[in-house]
Scaffold this active site. Sequence first.
Site, PDB file in Angstrom:
ATOM      1  N   CYS A  12      62.935  76.693  51.352  1.00 24.10           N
ATOM      2  CA  CYS A  12      63.562  75.368  51.340  1.00 24.10           C
ATOM      3  C   CYS A  12      62.979  74.513  52.455  1.00 24.10           C
ATOM      4  O   CYS A  12      62.167  74.981  53.255  1.00 24.10           O
ATOM      5  CB  CYS A  12      65.084  75.473  51.513  1.00 24.10           C
ATOM      6  SG  CYS A  12      65.585  76.078  53.144  1.00 24.10           S
ATOM      7  N   ASP A 417      37.528  41.217  46.845  1.00 24.41           N
ATOM      8  CA  ASP A 417      36.144  40.818  47.083  1.00 24.41           C
ATOM      9  C   ASP A 417      35.501  40.545  45.728  1.00 24.41           C
ATOM     10  O   ASP A 417      35.870  41.159  44.726  1.00 24.41           O
ATOM     11  CB  ASP A 417      35.422  41.963  47.809  1.00 24.41           C
ATOM     12  CG  ASP A 417      33.934  41.688  47.980  1.00 24.41           C
ATOM     13  OD1 ASP A 417      33.601  40.591  48.450  1.00 24.41           O
ATOM     14  OD2 ASP A 417      33.133  42.569  47.631  1.00 24.41           O
ATOM     15  N   ASP A 607      34.285  46.796  48.534  1.00 20.62           N
ATOM     16  CA  ASP A 607      33.357  47.909  48.417  1.00 20.62           C
ATOM     17  C   ASP A 607      32.280  47.939  49.499  1.00 20.62           C
ATOM     18  O   ASP A 607      31.580  48.927  49.655  1.00 20.62           O
ATOM     19  CB  ASP A 607      32.652  47.862  47.057  1.00 20.62           C
ATOM     20  CG  ASP A 607      31.582  46.779  47.021  1.00 20.62           C
ATOM     21  OD1 ASP A 607      31.910  45.628  47.369  1.00 20.62           O
ATOM     22  OD2 ASP A 607      30.427  47.085  46.675  1.00 20.62           O
TER      23      ASP A 607
END
Length: 799
Positions: A12, A417, A607
Amino acid sequence: MIKKFSIGGMSCSACSSGIERHVSKLNGVNSVSVSLIGKEMTVDFDEKVIIIENIIENVEKLGYTAVEYGKANADKKFDANKMKKRFFISLFILLPLIYLCMGGMINLPVPNRQINFPIQFCLALAILIINKKFFINGVKAVINKSPNMDTLVSLGSASAFIYSVVMTIFMYFGKEVTHTFFDSSAMVVTLVTLGKWLEELSKIKTGDAIEKLGNLLPKTATVVKEGEYITVLTSELKIGDIIVLKAGEYVAVDGVVVEGNAGVDKSAITGESMPVEIGVGDNITSGSIVKEGHLLVRAEKVGGDTLFSKIVEIVKTAGASKAPIQKFADKVSGIFVPTVTALAIITFVVWILISKDLYTAFNFGISVLVVSCPCALGLATPVAVMAGTGKSAKHGILFKNAEALQNSCKISCVLLDKTATITVGKPKVTDYVNFTGESDQTIFPIISALEQKSSHPLADCVVEHCGVTDKTVENYQYVLGRGIIGEVDGVKYYIGNKELIPFEIEKGLIPDSFEGKTVLYFADEIQLVSVLALSDYVKEDSREAIEKLNSYGIKTVMITGDNYSVAKRIADQVGIDEFEAEVLPEDKYQIVEKYKKAGYFTAMVGDGINDSPALKASDVGIAMGTGTDIAIDSAEVVVANGSLTAIPKTIEISKKSFKIIKENLFWAFFYNVLGIPLAGGALSVLGVVLTPAIASAMMCISSLFVVTNALRISREGKDKGHKKASDEFTLTIEGMMCMHCVSKVKEALEAISGVLDVKVDLKTKSATLKGISSVTEQSLIDAIKNVGFTVTDIKRTKI
């Protein structure tokens, strides 16, 4: 040093929290994180102060097993199989015990108590010995001040057993004894074992998506050495090895094709189901599968350095990480067991005072111990995180941590972008006008012949559009900054900008659609033959992605360094209302900050290296996997296939995961708030009484609910309004010579009702597409014929 360990024996969240607290106190340990679902621990420590063996030893003192990651038992069902075996043996012994305890209540023949109770004692003791793990771990946890679920179960079961033994002894001294808890003491541990077994199976299913990812890479590979084919382990592959790949084989390395052609399925990496054609000089990534053909590939990255290995590691790390919302649940779990133990003692005392009956007080006290469930509370978040990260990986979306998964559902503004994010990032011929009576098939080879000799960056896309030719060029001359002059078939031609052309070009001749693009003029010495417009172009699915984000009520903003006219043209194409043009790289960061100050929860999608500061500054940084390593390192989410449609999918998965987390936490709190008073006899005046056996069953069901609820994340939702394709078509087309031909074929096929996902390949002279059941082969053949080409072969397969 950061080291990972495989941990066994956790039952647990109190277990994982206890390990974290204990290990974090060790001298030399900087930080520690334990994943209950992943069964692993990550420790950042100073190896000069503490060694790995000391860390393992301290974990084992708590009653758990610990080994360095990768050295543990590889069978993920190992724990589940042990629990299954324990449960069925316990059940086999429990059935006669229940008969002896309850048979008399329905007038079944049972021995008298002097014989019955000792038999019950032996059967119950056997079951407790079989399930001794609960008691060993529970006691160790108390000794180390980290009580957990095992502590509650062992305390409840042992209390019932000891009470029953004492009552049995009293019986032999003449005291009237009517009830014992032998059956309850055995049933508690048996039912908890059943619950833990089923819970373990559910957790395995929750992590199946991640497990399947890791199993995609082959264990062996065929390499060419001194002209011979040799089979080696993939772990023995080295950079520079030549690997042989045949149809049906998975790629184990990142490399470059040195021989052959093949159709390759990259869906494990990109989520894109359509195969792509690759040949000599093309890159190929690990995790791809060769669908048809034969390849020789030179390895450039092997082992843990391959893209696929990094993806698997990112997904595993994210699945094992903790979401911010889990911190509260961990704090509650830390004090849960002592609180419940105190409540059980209070319940026992209160019922002794009220009923003056030891049996009744024990019944309610033990039920409180057994019904409480720290597992549901601790599992609420991690099972949903693992299911969410696993599902997102199937779609080529990689969350680096659980915080990114949680935060993505709050995105209210996406800043994008332009170059290589909304657009492809490389130019192509977008417009063409022929001013003569000559056919394009006559003009294109001349243009191509001139451009084939050029090393200018734009030359390749012109040749790609016009097609390769074997025409020769004489008196070739490259004029720097202007273009090319050369003779083809005895005629002198010019191709380049306006300054190169030897005569004045009539005003208004160039269409408005050429505005904001690079224009190439093609002329002979007396007339302008044709013009070509080149520009970066929008990805096929960018508009669809923007429309979906807008439908969610999310603001979309494009950021670009291009001039206003180019920015507006791209924004209009994809449906973006707001854009920032002529932005310097260092200004992107400021734009992100501007929208954050305006109250938006921002996501930056980029990117390039110049996007890195903005990716870091945004609330959620999303990098295209086709971009630079710096951008990917700066982001919290990586889109492997570089498709913008992954952005709305990211938000969808995040919202669904966070919804499941909230449902699980609500259930965990609601169950304990309701179950503990009920087990304590709060409704006994109405005749509602829980036995310890019923209480333990409720506790198991609570944990199972949380785990199975998380599995709903993995189910694909229905895409309303979207027709599902039932067939896949592959067409071989005769007559295509250039990208202009490709565009014609693609447009013709896309115009057919029910046709989806059209892809046309000039190299293989083929087209692949998906269609609903109403699409016929003849309709495809007719559409191709109407634009001047011929279908020589067509294949239809069911999806």
